[in-house]
Design an enzyme around this catalytic site. Structure first.
Site, short mmCIF file in Angstrom:
data_model
loop_
_atom_site.label_atom_id
_atom_site.label_comp_id
_atom_site.label_asym_id
_atom_site.label_seq_id
_atom_site.Cartn_x
_atom_site.Cartn_y
_atom_site.Cartn_z
N ASP A 15 45.58 35.84 44.63
CA ASP A 15 46.58 35.04 43.93
C ASP A 15 46.14 33.59 43.70
O ASP A 15 46.95 32.68 43.70
CB ASP A 15 47.93 35.05 44.69
CG ASP A 15 48.43 36.46 44.90
OD1 ASP A 15 48.21 37.30 44.01
OD2 ASP A 15 49.01 36.73 45.96
N GLU A 16 44.86 33.40 43.47
CA GLU A 16 44.35 32.05 43.26
C GLU A 16 44.57 31.57 41.82
O GLU A 16 44.45 30.38 41.54
CB GLU A 16 42.84 31.97 43.58
CG GLU A 16 42.47 32.25 45.03
CD GLU A 16 42.18 33.73 45.27
OE1 GLU A 16 42.45 34.55 44.37
OE2 GLU A 16 41.70 34.07 46.37
N LYS A 18 43.26 33.78 39.12
CA LYS A 18 42.09 34.35 38.42
C LYS A 18 42.42 34.72 36.98
O LYS A 18 41.61 34.53 36.07
CB LYS A 18 41.59 35.58 39.18
CG LYS A 18 41.09 35.26 40.58
CD LYS A 18 40.71 36.51 41.35
CE LYS A 18 41.88 37.35 41.81
NZ LYS A 18 42.70 36.77 42.88
N GLY A 42 47.42 41.57 40.40
CA GLY A 42 48.39 41.18 39.38
C GLY A 42 47.94 39.84 38.85
O GLY A 42 48.14 38.83 39.48
N HIS A 43 47.27 39.86 37.71
CA HIS A 43 46.70 38.62 37.18
C HIS A 43 47.58 38.11 36.04
O HIS A 43 47.74 38.77 35.02
CB HIS A 43 45.26 38.86 36.73
CG HIS A 43 44.36 39.21 37.88
ND1 HIS A 43 43.05 39.58 37.74
CD2 HIS A 43 44.60 39.25 39.22
CE1 HIS A 43 42.53 39.82 38.94
NE2 HIS A 43 43.45 39.64 39.85
N GLN A 223 41.82 40.39 44.06
CA GLN A 223 42.06 39.97 45.44
C GLN A 223 41.24 38.70 45.72
O GLN A 223 40.98 37.96 44.80
CB GLN A 223 41.70 41.09 46.45
CG GLN A 223 42.68 42.27 46.41
CD GLN A 223 42.40 43.22 45.26
OE1 GLN A 223 41.31 43.71 45.10
NE2 GLN A 223 43.41 43.50 44.46
N ARG A 304 55.38 34.77 49.12
CA ARG A 304 54.07 34.58 49.72
C ARG A 304 54.17 33.59 50.87
O ARG A 304 54.93 32.63 50.79
CB ARG A 304 53.08 34.05 48.67
CG ARG A 304 52.84 35.05 47.55
CD ARG A 304 51.86 34.50 46.52
NE ARG A 304 51.70 35.43 45.41
CZ ARG A 304 51.57 35.09 44.13
NH1 ARG A 304 51.57 33.82 43.79
NH2 ARG A 304 51.42 36.00 43.21
P1 IMO Z 1 45.21 39.60 43.11
O1 IMO Z 1 44.06 40.20 42.38
C1 IMO Z 1 47.08 38.96 46.99
C2 IMO Z 1 46.86 42.21 49.92
C3 IMO Z 1 48.12 42.96 50.26
C4 IMO Z 1 47.82 43.38 51.69
C5 IMO Z 1 46.32 43.66 51.66
C6 IMO Z 1 45.98 45.11 51.46
O2 IMO Z 1 46.46 39.50 42.34
O3 IMO Z 1 44.81 38.29 43.73
P2 IMO Z 1 46.15 46.83 49.45
O4 IMO Z 1 47.28 47.19 48.55
O5 IMO Z 1 44.96 46.30 48.73
O6 IMO Z 1 45.79 47.93 50.41
O7 IMO Z 1 46.72 45.66 50.39
O8 IMO Z 1 45.82 42.91 50.56
N1 IMO Z 1 46.55 42.17 48.47
C7 IMO Z 1 46.65 41.08 47.71
N2 IMO Z 1 47.12 39.85 47.99
N3 IMO Z 1 46.62 39.21 45.76
C8 IMO Z 1 46.12 40.43 45.46
O9 IMO Z 1 45.51 40.68 44.30
C9 IMO Z 1 46.15 41.44 46.44
N4 IMO Z 1 45.79 42.74 46.47
C10 IMO Z 1 46.01 43.17 47.72
O10 IMO Z 1 49.26 42.13 50.19
O11 IMO Z 1 48.03 42.30 52.56
MG MG Z 2 48.29 38.63 42.52
#
Ligand code: IMO
Ligand code: MG
Length: 421
Positions: A15-16, A18, A42-43, A223, A304
């Site tokens: 969630d930076e 991207k 979720g971008h 992620q 968050r």
């Molecule tokens: P974006 O690309 C933030 C977190 C989940 C959980 C852990 C494992 O939008 O930055 P998973 O469903 O992958 O098995 O969950 O990783 N998580 C994320 N946190 N942004 C994401 O994606 C994430 N994708 C998974 O909350 O703690």
């Molecule tokens: Mg996200």
């Protein structure tokens, strides 16, 4: 002359921002590729007064003429993909013309999602806080060599192979005593598989390498590095390689093909789901960051967890990824703060360290350096020279601590709210 694949990847817990940055940079790259993760991502993109959240499709999709590749390192859910495509079509873009899917990407079955839910339910307090999209179970099957891949949907015995894997999953779900109807989403899933057949299913490694003979490409991480299966806060991680090596395995490109590595971070930290977070704030400052930064999950809507910027963790992920360019997001959310803290070392067992300990779940006391706030609305600033001197000092400090220049500063969600230095 051959071209390079440049990379954007998250340096924190996801969630930076991207999506926004890939959308901005995509104007310069005729192709964008996802190399890992799946619809747990979720971008968010904001342009021309519109907002959109992409899940499996690369964030270049709204750029004219772009090619968007879903690489073999991705785990692919046909149902989410179909939904995403229909939303995109509403904005006048035809995904079928612009999206390629690797045949070697693994398929997320409906029972993978159920398994995700079953194992989280069984884990009780030790749960990961997964997005429940079936990510972990699908990668588990991939490594265990039971998985089904996108290319398999064209095989005459696809249905039988599906049934075999499903039966295996049902056994596991029963073993976990999880109550559910394993066939509930199957019809929609099979329908979505038919939908996917209209797309170009490619040998991604050949496509990417031949593309790079003449044109550049951007790889879009999902992620963040602190969720990497090897280097993140294990076991509270996702199940893929979110760090730089994932680009090579997830797209079939050699390390020598990689050009710039853009590392993206927020001027503070957030985390969704469980797991350690040394600079987490449980007070009103944390709540203030959440409100100002609208820190609620784009996929799950969960609030968050928020905290100050952690430079110890950030320097670790800069090192892991060989970051060449830093991108700082959301510093505009700090506009109103009298003082701004950044964590510059950890105190562990009474000793101060700038390195990430093996187990960051063990007690860590963050040591902070404090900066005077700039107390000015920066959202409208487009010229680097108009940035306040307090802000410049803050940036300079970070660049010297991290040893990498901050090349892009984002001061708002819109494409245009971006300063390149
Ligand atoms: P974006 O690309 C933030 C977190 C989940 C959980 C852990 C494992 O939008 O930055 P998973 O469903 O992958 O098995 O969950 O990783 N998580 C994320 N946190 N942004 C994401 O994606 C994430 N994708 C998974 O909350 O703690
Ligand atoms: Mg996200």
């Amino acid at each position: 002359m051959s071209s390079k694949i440049d990379v954007v990847l998250g340096l924190q817990w996801g969630d930076e921002g991207k999506g926004k940055i890939v959308d901005v940079l995509a104007g310069r790259y005729p192709a964008v590729a996802r190399f890992q993760g799946g619809p747990n991502a979720g971008h968010s993109l904001h342009f021309d007064g519109k907002s959109f959240v992409v899940r499996s499709i690369p964030s270049g999709i709204f750029r004219e003429g772009s090619v968007n590749i879903i690489g073999n390192g991705v785990v692919f859910d046909p149902v989410t993909f179909r939904e995403e495509c229909s939303q995109i079509e509403k904005l006048g873009v035809t995904p079928k013309d612009k999206v390629l899917i690797s045949k070697k990407a693994h398929l997320i079955l409906p029972t993978h999602r159920l398994l995700d839910a079953a194992s989280e339910a069984a884990a009780g307090r030790g749960k990961i806080g997964s997005t429940l999209k079936g990510i972990g179970p699908t990668y588990t099957d991939k490594i265990a060599r039971h998985g089904l891949r996108v290319g398999d949907i064209l095989a005459p015995d696809f249905k039988e192979r599906f049934e075999k894997l499903k039966a295996r999953h049902i056994q596991m779900i029963n073993d976990l005593h999880y109550e559910c109807d394993p066939s509930k989403d199957e019809a929609a899933w099979m329908d979505a598989i038919e939908f996917v057949k209209q797309f170009k299913l490619v040998d991604c490694e050949y496509f990417v390498n031949s593309w790079l003979e003449s044109k550049p490409m951007l790889a879009e991480g999902a992620q963040g590095s602190m969720l990497d299966v090897d280097y993140g806060s294990y076991p509270f991680v996702t199940s893929s390689s979110t760090t730089i090596g994932g680009v090579c395995t997830g797209l079939g490109v050699a390390p020598s093909r990689v050009g710039k590595v853009y590392g993206i971070f927020k001027a503070y930290c957030t985390r969704v789901g469980s797991g350690p977070f040394p600079t987490e704030l449980f007070d009103e400052t944390g709540e203030r960051l959440r409100q100002i930064g609208h820190e609620y999950g784009a996929v799950t809507g969960r609030p968050r967890r928020c905290g100050w910027l952690d430079l110890v963790a950030l320097r670790y992920t800069v090192m892991l990824n060989g970051v060449t360019d830093l991108i700082m997001m959301k510093s505009d959310c700090l506009d109103d703060f009298d003082s701004i803290k950044v964590c510059t070392s950890y105190k562990v067992d009474g000793k101060e360290t700038k390195e990430l300990p093996y187990d960051i779940s063990a007690p860590i006391e963050p040591v902070y350096t404090e900066f005077k706030g700039w107390k000015r609305d920066l959202t409208g600033v487009r010229d680097e020279n108009e940035l306040p001197k307090e802000f410049e000092e803050y940036i300079k400090f970070m660049e010297s601590y991290l040893g990498v220049p901050i090349s892009i500063i984002s001061l708002g969600p819109d494409r245009d709210a971006t300063i390149e230095r």
